[in-house]
Scaffold this motif. Structure first.
Motif, PDB file in Angstrom:
ATOM      1  N   HIS A   1       0.706  -1.319   0.071  1.00 42.76           N
ATOM      2  CA  HIS A   1      -0.060   0.033   0.047  1.00 42.76           C
ATOM      3  C   HIS A   1       0.762   1.314  -0.033  1.00 42.76           C
ATOM      4  CE1 HIS A   1       0.926  -0.716   4.088  1.00 42.76           C
ATOM      5  NE2 HIS A   1       0.868   0.711   4.529  1.00 42.76           N
ATOM      6  N   ARG A   2       2.212   1.120  -0.085  1.00 45.10           N
ATOM      7  CA  ARG A   2       3.078   2.399  -0.375  1.00 45.10           C
ATOM      8  C   ARG A   2       3.773   2.050  -1.456  1.00 45.10           C
ATOM      9  NH1 ARG A   2       3.484   5.126   4.491  1.00 45.10           N
ATOM     10  NH2 ARG A   2       2.750   3.864   6.631  1.00 45.10           N
ATOM     11  N   THR A   3       4.135   3.424  -1.965  1.00 46.35           N
ATOM     12  CA  THR A   3       4.925   3.570  -3.130  1.00 46.35           C
ATOM     13  C   THR A   3       6.273   3.013  -3.119  1.00 46.35           C
ATOM     14  OG1 THR A   3       5.764   5.561  -2.890  1.00 46.35           O
ATOM     15  CG2 THR A   3       3.705   5.707  -3.855  1.00 46.35           C
ATOM     16  N   VAL A   4       6.815   2.933  -4.416  1.00 51.59           N
ATOM     17  CA  VAL A   4       8.319   2.496  -4.114  1.00 51.59           C
ATOM     18  C   VAL A   4       9.070   3.379  -3.381  1.00 51.59           C
ATOM     19  CG1 VAL A   4      10.462   2.611  -5.883  1.00 51.59           C
ATOM     20  CG2 VAL A   4       7.957   1.291  -6.507  1.00 51.59           C
ATOM     21  N   LEU A   5       9.053   4.588  -3.600  1.00 51.22           N
ATOM     22  CA  LEU A   5       9.802   5.702  -2.955  1.00 51.22           C
ATOM     23  C   LEU A   5       9.580   5.453  -1.351  1.00 51.22           C
ATOM     24  CD1 LEU A   5      11.616   8.129  -2.931  1.00 51.22           C
ATOM     25  CD2 LEU A   5       9.493   9.693  -3.113  1.00 51.22           C
ATOM     26  N   GLN A   6       8.165   5.549  -0.902  1.00 50.75           N
ATOM     27  CA  GLN A   6       7.801   5.376   0.655  1.00 50.75           C
ATOM     28  C   GLN A   6       8.452   4.082   0.906  1.00 50.75           C
ATOM     29  OE1 GLN A   6       3.584   5.492  -0.020  1.00 50.75           O
ATOM     30  NE2 GLN A   6       3.636   7.677   0.446  1.00 50.75           N
ATOM     31  N   ASN A   7       8.541   3.035   0.307  1.00 51.94           N
ATOM     32  CA  ASN A   7       9.194   1.701   0.742  1.00 51.94           C
ATOM     33  C   ASN A   7      10.640   1.753   1.159  1.00 51.94           C
ATOM     34  OD1 ASN A   7       7.726  -1.235   0.794  1.00 51.94           O
ATOM     35  ND2 ASN A   7       6.790  -0.071  -0.890  1.00 51.94           N
ATOM     36  N   VAL A   8      11.342   2.656   0.311  1.00 49.26           N
ATOM     37  CA  VAL A   8      12.665   3.036   0.554  1.00 49.26           C
ATOM     38  C   VAL A   8      12.869   4.054   1.414  1.00 49.26           C
ATOM     39  CG1 VAL A   8      14.830   3.555  -0.569  1.00 49.26           C
ATOM     40  CG2 VAL A   8      13.140   2.224  -1.674  1.00 49.26           C
ATOM     41  N   THR A   9      12.025   4.982   2.046  1.00 46.41           N
ATOM     42  CA  THR A   9      12.087   6.077   2.648  1.00 46.41           C
ATOM     43  C   THR A   9      11.767   5.559   4.073  1.00 46.41           C
ATOM     44  OG1 THR A   9      11.494   7.544   0.877  1.00 46.41           O
ATOM     45  CG2 THR A   9      11.394   8.550   3.308  1.00 46.41           C
ATOM     46  N   LEU A  10      10.991   4.584   4.317  1.00 40.39           N
ATOM     47  CA  LEU A  10      10.430   4.295   5.605  1.00 40.39           C
ATOM     48  C   LEU A  10      11.544   3.845   6.596  1.00 40.39           C
ATOM     49  CD1 LEU A  10       7.414   2.222   5.013  1.00 40.39           C
ATOM     50  CD2 LEU A  10       7.528   4.100   6.178  1.00 40.39           C
ATOM     51  N   GLY A  11      12.668   3.243   6.131  1.00 33.96           N
ATOM     52  CA  GLY A  11      13.691   2.774   7.117  1.00 33.96           C
ATOM     53  C   GLY A  11      14.481   3.866   7.726  1.00 33.96           C
ATOM     54  N   GLN A  12      14.701   4.863   6.534  1.00 29.68           N
ATOM     55  CA  GLN A  12      15.462   6.000   7.128  1.00 29.68           C
ATOM     56  C   GLN A  12      14.586   6.893   8.157  1.00 29.68           C
ATOM     57  OE1 GLN A  12      17.750   7.559   3.406  1.00 29.68           O
ATOM     58  NE2 GLN A  12      16.284   6.378   2.638  1.00 29.68           N
TER      59      GLN A  12
ATOM     60  N   ALA B   1      11.989  14.057   6.813  1.00 31.30           N
ATOM     61  CA  ALA B   1      11.198  13.507   5.582  1.00 31.30           C
ATOM     62  C   ALA B   1      12.047  13.938   4.472  1.00 31.30           C
ATOM     63  CB  ALA B   1       9.834  13.920   5.679  1.00 31.30           C
ATOM     64  N   SER B   2      12.424  15.141   4.094  1.00 31.15           N
ATOM     65  CA  SER B   2      12.863  15.743   3.002  1.00 31.15           C
ATOM     66  C   SER B   2      14.352  14.886   2.698  1.00 31.15           C
ATOM     67  CB  SER B   2      13.042  17.068   2.968  1.00 31.15           C
ATOM     68  OG  SER B   2      13.977  17.590   4.055  1.00 31.15           O
ATOM     69  N   ASP B   3      15.170  14.866   3.717  1.00 31.83           N
ATOM     70  CA  ASP B   3      16.517  14.141   3.601  1.00 31.83           C
ATOM     71  C   ASP B   3      16.345  12.945   3.330  1.00 31.83           C
ATOM     72  OD1 ASP B   3      17.840  16.391   4.243  1.00 31.83           O
ATOM     73  OD2 ASP B   3      17.887  16.113   6.354  1.00 31.83           O
ATOM     74  N   ALA B   4      15.207  12.043   3.952  1.00 39.52           N
ATOM     75  CA  ALA B   4      15.111  10.727   3.668  1.00 39.52           C
ATOM     76  C   ALA B   4      14.518  10.480   2.193  1.00 39.52           C
ATOM     77  CB  ALA B   4      14.117  10.023   4.659  1.00 39.52           C
ATOM     78  N   GLU B   5      13.787  11.084   1.859  1.00 37.30           N
ATOM     79  CA  GLU B   5      13.202  11.014   0.371  1.00 37.30           C
ATOM     80  C   GLU B   5      14.515  11.393  -0.626  1.00 37.30           C
ATOM     81  OE1 GLU B   5      10.184  13.373  -2.552  1.00 37.30           O
ATOM     82  OE2 GLU B   5       9.480  12.537  -0.463  1.00 37.30           O
ATOM     83  N   ARG B   6      15.393  12.380  -0.405  1.00 35.33           N
ATOM     84  CA  ARG B   6      16.463  12.519  -1.283  1.00 35.33           C
ATOM     85  C   ARG B   6      17.228  11.361  -1.248  1.00 35.33           C
ATOM     86  NH1 ARG B   6      17.240  17.035   0.541  1.00 35.33           N
ATOM     87  NH2 ARG B   6      18.949  16.754   1.901  1.00 35.33           N
ATOM     88  N   ARG B   7      17.684  10.789  -0.154  1.00 31.36           N
ATOM     89  CA  ARG B   7      18.541   9.778  -0.211  1.00 31.36           C
ATOM     90  C   ARG B   7      17.815   8.528  -0.927  1.00 31.36           C
ATOM     91  NH1 ARG B   7      20.795   5.823   3.569  1.00 31.36           N
ATOM     92  NH2 ARG B   7      22.922   5.723   3.335  1.00 31.36           N
ATOM     93  N   ALA B   8      16.511   8.348  -0.713  1.00 29.44           N
ATOM     94  CA  ALA B   8      15.595   7.128  -1.091  1.00 29.44           C
ATOM     95  C   ALA B   8      15.756   7.242  -2.591  1.00 29.44           C
ATOM     96  CB  ALA B   8      14.284   7.024  -0.545  1.00 29.44           C
TER      97      ALA B   8
ATOM     98  N   ARG C   1      20.528   4.360  -8.169  1.00 28.20           N
ATOM     99  CA  ARG C   1      21.494   3.434  -8.122  1.00 28.20           C
ATOM    100  C   ARG C   1      21.324   2.148  -8.613  1.00 28.20           C
ATOM    101  NH1 ARG C   1      24.642   2.302  -2.508  1.00 28.20           N
ATOM    102  NH2 ARG C   1      26.328   0.970  -3.339  1.00 28.20           N
ATOM    103  N   VAL C   2      19.823   1.558  -8.355  1.00 26.39           N
ATOM    104  CA  VAL C   2      19.342   0.406  -9.053  1.00 26.39           C
ATOM    105  C   VAL C   2      18.455   0.614 -10.194  1.00 26.39           C
ATOM    106  CG1 VAL C   2      19.742  -0.700  -6.619  1.00 26.39           C
ATOM    107  CG2 VAL C   2      17.735   0.238  -7.688  1.00 26.39           C
ATOM    108  N   GLY C   3      18.665   1.893 -10.632  1.00 28.35           N
ATOM    109  CA  GLY C   3      17.864   1.752 -11.922  1.00 28.35           C
ATOM    110  C   GLY C   3      16.245   1.779 -11.655  1.00 28.35           C
ATOM    111  N   MET C   4      15.763   2.298 -10.543  1.00 28.10           N
ATOM    112  CA  MET C   4      14.476   2.195 -10.570  1.00 28.10           C
ATOM    113  C   MET C   4      13.727   3.859 -10.100  1.00 28.10           C
ATOM    114  SD  MET C   4      12.936  -0.612 -10.422  1.00 28.10           S
ATOM    115  CE  MET C   4      11.470  -0.481  -9.611  1.00 28.10           C
ATOM    116  N   ALA C   5      14.478   4.706 -10.312  1.00 30.19           N
ATOM    117  CA  ALA C   5      14.167   6.186  -9.877  1.00 30.19           C
ATOM    118  C   ALA C   5      12.853   6.393 -10.902  1.00 30.19           C
ATOM    119  CB  ALA C   5      15.280   7.145 -10.327  1.00 30.19           C
ATOM    120  N   GLU C   6      12.767   6.141 -11.860  1.00 30.88           N
ATOM    121  CA  GLU C   6      11.407   6.375 -12.933  1.00 30.88           C
ATOM    122  C   GLU C   6      10.385   5.637 -12.234  1.00 30.88           C
ATOM    123  OE1 GLU C   6      11.421   4.209 -16.635  1.00 30.88           O
ATOM    124  OE2 GLU C   6      13.569   4.182 -16.220  1.00 30.88           O
ATOM    125  N   HIS C   7      10.419   4.914 -11.415  1.00 27.77           N
ATOM    126  CA  HIS C   7       9.468   4.050 -10.946  1.00 27.77           C
ATOM    127  C   HIS C   7       8.949   4.582  -9.264  1.00 27.77           C
ATOM    128  CE1 HIS C   7       9.277   1.090 -14.430  1.00 27.77           C
ATOM    129  NE2 HIS C   7      10.816   0.954 -14.201  1.00 27.77           N
TER     130      HIS C   7
END
Length: 262
Positions: free
Chosen positions: A111-122, A130-137, A143-149
């Motif tokens: 139920h969370r977006t790709v970006l949110q999945n990577v942001t949660l741990g941070q 939130a802004s720093d976590a999103e930027r790092r995510a 890095r893994v070729g998924m930014a467009e998703h």
């Protein structure tokens, strides 16, 4: 008696397993496993179903308690370094003692977006704004070729793309070792679904990778070293070209010939 084991690894190992054993009920799942993982090395643990390769990965991840033996990273026991950490950390991408786990089901939040999945741990563990976590995510997804998703949901993605998201999430805390339990491998992967390039780029940066798989083609094309297991033991190991063209033991020959469930 087990067949002779071809030795591998290095005295300068990042991770070292010595005499690791594990019993489940009446079954001895792991028998005195000795294994070394070097920086920048991709090691594929290959073998039939029930050979103990997933249990081995779970033991290294700290998700399976071993009965005897030691597992160390840079000379330090992993068990003691994990003691104060909850197993739930792997769910949100925090590393456990420098290890980034990528589990078989990926454990992404549907139920969370790709970006949110990577942001949660941070946000939860590292307490980043939130802004720093999103930027790092976003940087990790790139890095893994998924930014467009980044705005898509896991259920909209193929298994290969979900796996890339899981890798990005595991990279949140900069682990030194990535552990994959049966990675998703398409019979004829598209460039987007093929994770080999991602694993190779991480290895080039010095990260060690341990992969448990039944897929011989994936092990041959991806690994620097193949470790073959049967009956909870390491039977032999060596470079892929050597293992697949000149296996030394009868069990390995049988496995490669198609007797993979014996």
């Amino acid at each position: 008696m087990p067949e002779a084991v071809q030795q591998g690894g290095s005295a300068e190992s990042l991770v070292a397993l010595r005499g690791v054993s594990k019993r489940s009920g009446l079954v001895q799942v792991l028998h005195e496993i000795d294994l070394d993982l070097a920086r920048g090395e991709i090691v594929a643990v290959l073998g039939p179903a029930g050979c103990g390769k997933s249990t081995l990965c779970r033991a290294v991840n700290g998700l399976e308690r071993i009965d005897s033996g030691t597992i160390t990273m840079e000379g330090q026991p992993l068990r003691s370094r994990r003691r104060a950490l909850s197993r739930r950390l792997s769910r949100v991408g925090a590393d456990i003692a420098g290890i980034g786990p990528v589990v078989q089901s990926f454990s992404l939040f549907a139920h969370r977006t790709v970006l949110q999945n990577v942001t949660l741990g941070q946000s939860w563990i590292r307490r980043l704004a939130a802004s720093d976590a999103e930027r790092r995510a976003l940087a990790l997804l790139e890095r893994v070729g998924m930014a467009e998703h980044a705005a898509r949901y896991p259920w909209e993605l193929s298994d290969g793309l979900q796996q890339r998201v899981a890798i990005a999430r595991a990279l949140v805390s900069g682990p030194k070792l990535m552990v994959f339990d049966e990675p998703a491998v398409s019979p004829v992967p598209s460039p987007a679904d093929d994770v080999t390039k991602v694993l190779r780029s991480l290895a080039a940066e010095g990260m060690a990778t341990l992969v448990a798989t039944r897929d011989a083609a994936f092990a041959r094309s991806t690994a620097d070293r193949v470790v073959f297991m049967a009956g909870g033991r390491i039977i032999e190991q060596g470079p892929p070209d050597e293992f697949f063209t000149r296996p030394r033991t009868a069990r390995a020959k049988d496995f490669l010939a198609g007797g993979q469930n014996r």
